[in-house]
Design a protein around this motif. Sequence first.
Motif, mmCIF file in Angstrom:
data_model
loop_
_atom_site.group_PDB
_atom_site.id
_atom_site.type_symbol
_atom_site.label_atom_id
_atom_site.label_comp_id
_atom_site.label_asym_id
_atom_site.label_seq_id
_atom_site.Cartn_x
_atom_site.Cartn_y
_atom_site.Cartn_z
ATOM 1 N N GLU A 25 0.809 -1.213 0.000
ATOM 2 C CA GLU A 25 0.000 0.000 0.000
ATOM 3 C C GLU A 25 0.841 1.262 0.000
ATOM 4 N N ASN A 26 2.116 1.147 0.409
ATOM 5 C CA ASN A 26 2.986 2.330 0.496
ATOM 6 C C ASN A 26 3.696 2.665 -0.807
ATOM 7 N N ILE A 27 3.570 1.805 -1.802
ATOM 8 C CA ILE A 27 4.195 2.060 -3.100
ATOM 9 C C ILE A 27 3.424 3.164 -3.821
ATOM 10 N N PHE A 28 4.169 4.073 -4.441
ATOM 11 C CA PHE A 28 3.535 5.166 -5.178
ATOM 12 C C PHE A 28 3.118 4.692 -6.570
ATOM 13 N N VAL A 29 2.165 5.412 -7.138
ATOM 14 C CA VAL A 29 1.661 5.052 -8.462
ATOM 15 C C VAL A 29 2.769 5.114 -9.506
ATOM 16 N N TYR A 30 3.691 6.093 -9.399
ATOM 17 C CA TYR A 30 4.763 6.171 -10.396
ATOM 18 C C TYR A 30 5.663 4.941 -10.317
ATOM 19 N N GLN A 31 5.801 4.349 -9.115
ATOM 20 C CA GLN A 31 6.576 3.112 -8.986
ATOM 21 C C GLN A 31 5.837 1.940 -9.618
ATOM 22 N N LEU A 32 4.518 1.942 -9.480
ATOM 23 C CA LEU A 32 3.719 0.916 -10.158
ATOM 24 C C LEU A 32 3.866 1.055 -11.664
ATOM 25 N N ARG A 33 3.857 2.285 -12.176
ATOM 26 C CA ARG A 33 4.020 2.509 -13.617
ATOM 27 C C ARG A 33 5.355 1.950 -14.105
ATOM 28 N N SER A 34 6.392 2.105 -13.299
ATOM 29 C CA SER A 34 7.694 1.569 -13.666
ATOM 30 C C SER A 34 7.651 0.049 -13.783
ATOM 31 N N LYS A 35 6.976 -0.589 -12.832
ATOM 32 C CA LYS A 35 6.851 -2.051 -12.872
ATOM 33 C C LYS A 35 6.018 -2.494 -14.068
ATOM 34 N N VAL A 36 4.950 -1.751 -14.346
ATOM 35 C CA VAL A 36 4.096 -2.084 -15.484
ATOM 36 C C VAL A 36 4.866 -1.908 -16.794
ATOM 37 N N GLU A 37 5.710 -0.892 -16.862
ATOM 38 C CA GLU A 37 6.528 -0.683 -18.057
ATOM 39 C C GLU A 37 7.381 -1.914 -18.349
ATOM 40 N N LEU A 38 8.014 -2.457 -17.314
ATOM 41 C CA LEU A 38 8.849 -3.644 -17.507
ATOM 42 C C LEU A 38 8.012 -4.862 -17.891
ATOM 43 N N LYS A 39 6.862 -5.006 -17.275
ATOM 44 C CA LYS A 39 6.031 -6.183 -17.520
ATOM 45 C C LYS A 39 5.403 -6.180 -18.906
ATOM 46 N N THR A 40 5.136 -4.992 -19.456
ATOM 47 C CA THR A 40 4.401 -4.911 -20.719
ATOM 48 C C THR A 40 5.223 -4.411 -21.898
ATOM 49 N N GLY A 41 6.322 -3.702 -21.623
ATOM 50 C CA GLY A 41 7.099 -3.097 -22.700
ATOM 51 C C GLY A 41 6.529 -1.774 -23.179
ATOM 52 N N ILE A 42 5.432 -1.334 -22.580
ATOM 53 C CA ILE A 42 4.834 -0.057 -22.957
ATOM 54 C C ILE A 42 5.535 1.053 -22.182
ATOM 55 N N PRO A 43 6.214 1.980 -22.864
ATOM 56 C CA PRO A 43 6.943 3.028 -22.134
ATOM 57 C C PRO A 43 6.021 3.850 -21.241
ATOM 58 N N LEU A 56 -5.123 7.042 -11.998
ATOM 59 C CA LEU A 56 -4.245 6.960 -10.834
ATOM 60 C C LEU A 56 -3.138 7.990 -10.981
ATOM 61 N N LEU A 57 -3.031 8.889 -10.039
ATOM 62 C CA LEU A 57 -2.055 9.975 -10.097
ATOM 63 C C LEU A 57 -0.726 9.547 -9.494
ATOM 64 N N ASN A 58 0.352 9.974 -10.125
ATOM 65 C CA ASN A 58 1.693 9.515 -9.753
ATOM 66 C C ASN A 58 2.035 9.723 -8.288
ATOM 67 N N GLU A 59 1.600 10.840 -7.722
ATOM 68 C CA GLU A 59 2.036 11.194 -6.368
ATOM 69 C C GLU A 59 1.260 10.475 -5.272
ATOM 70 N N LYS A 60 0.246 9.697 -5.648
ATOM 71 C CA LYS A 60 -0.527 8.969 -4.645
ATOM 72 C C LYS A 60 0.030 7.569 -4.432
ATOM 73 N N THR A 61 -0.233 7.032 -3.240
ATOM 74 C CA THR A 61 0.169 5.653 -2.960
ATOM 75 C C THR A 61 -0.947 4.712 -3.398
ATOM 76 N N LEU A 62 -0.615 3.426 -3.499
ATOM 77 C CA LEU A 62 -1.641 2.455 -3.879
ATOM 78 C C LEU A 62 -2.737 2.380 -2.820
ATOM 79 N N GLY A 63 -2.337 2.554 -1.557
ATOM 80 C CA GLY A 63 -3.321 2.560 -0.486
ATOM 81 C C GLY A 63 -4.300 3.706 -0.613
#
Length: 255
Positions: A25-43, A56-63
């Motif tokens: 829950e403490n991970i930020f959305v921009y960190q999720l985007r980074s993980k999704v980029e690696l998983k999908t290849g979509i920049p 989902l806004l970058n500065e918010k956490t998943l929680g």
Amino acid sequence: MDKNRFQLFVALPTDDVCTVKNLSENIFVYQLRSKVELKTGIPGEIMRLYFMNVELLNEKTLGQCNLKHGCIVRIKLEANLNGLFEACWRGDIYDVFQNGVQYLNSEEFSEYNISLWNRLVVKRATHALFIACHRGYIGLILELLNNGAADINGRSMFGRTPLHFAAYQGFVGCVSLLLTEGAAVNKSDADGKSPLALAQENGHVFCEKRLWLYHWNLKTLENRSKKETIGSGKNVKWENESQAGSEIRCVFRAL
């Protein structure tokens, strides 16, 4: 799995679904985007993440976004990129080149702002190259490099190059092609990880060997050059990694 850790499902524009694990829950959305980029290849710069039709806004956490184990997050792209993405995802070379990845001829299109258009083309072609490398489409990669406007060392918003995506997926043929065509092997992403590190983390032994061998040859060549010039008093160093790498590609092609 740690009870505080969870996974999300990510729905792509093609309706394919991938899983992103080891989240909190403490991970930020921009960190999720980074993980999704690696998983999908979509920049990351061309994707937007949505949950329950809310971006989902970058500065918010998943929680803060009320994301929990098993939730489905959707990727949306800008409308003008959907056609290019779908063509790249299928590996359809003809359709990719119908979606603005080639430079315009200044003589044929003199009424247009060629400079502006060609800057846009480089971005589109490089985005296509990221996806092609992640999907393992060697033919499409070669076409984008030789006949398109793709930047082989272009970087995503998270600092990743096409080589990062090919190494992460373990496509040794794509890795070899990129190195042969001039990809820089030592670039690190925003997490400080090189293509070699990503190959190691994901257990892609053959990719790891290819990248290590190329890196070793690069270092050997640089050291040899320094030794040969030490007596002359000249301070010789490579202007960039690609300059040094060009001298070992003939060796690498034979591997």
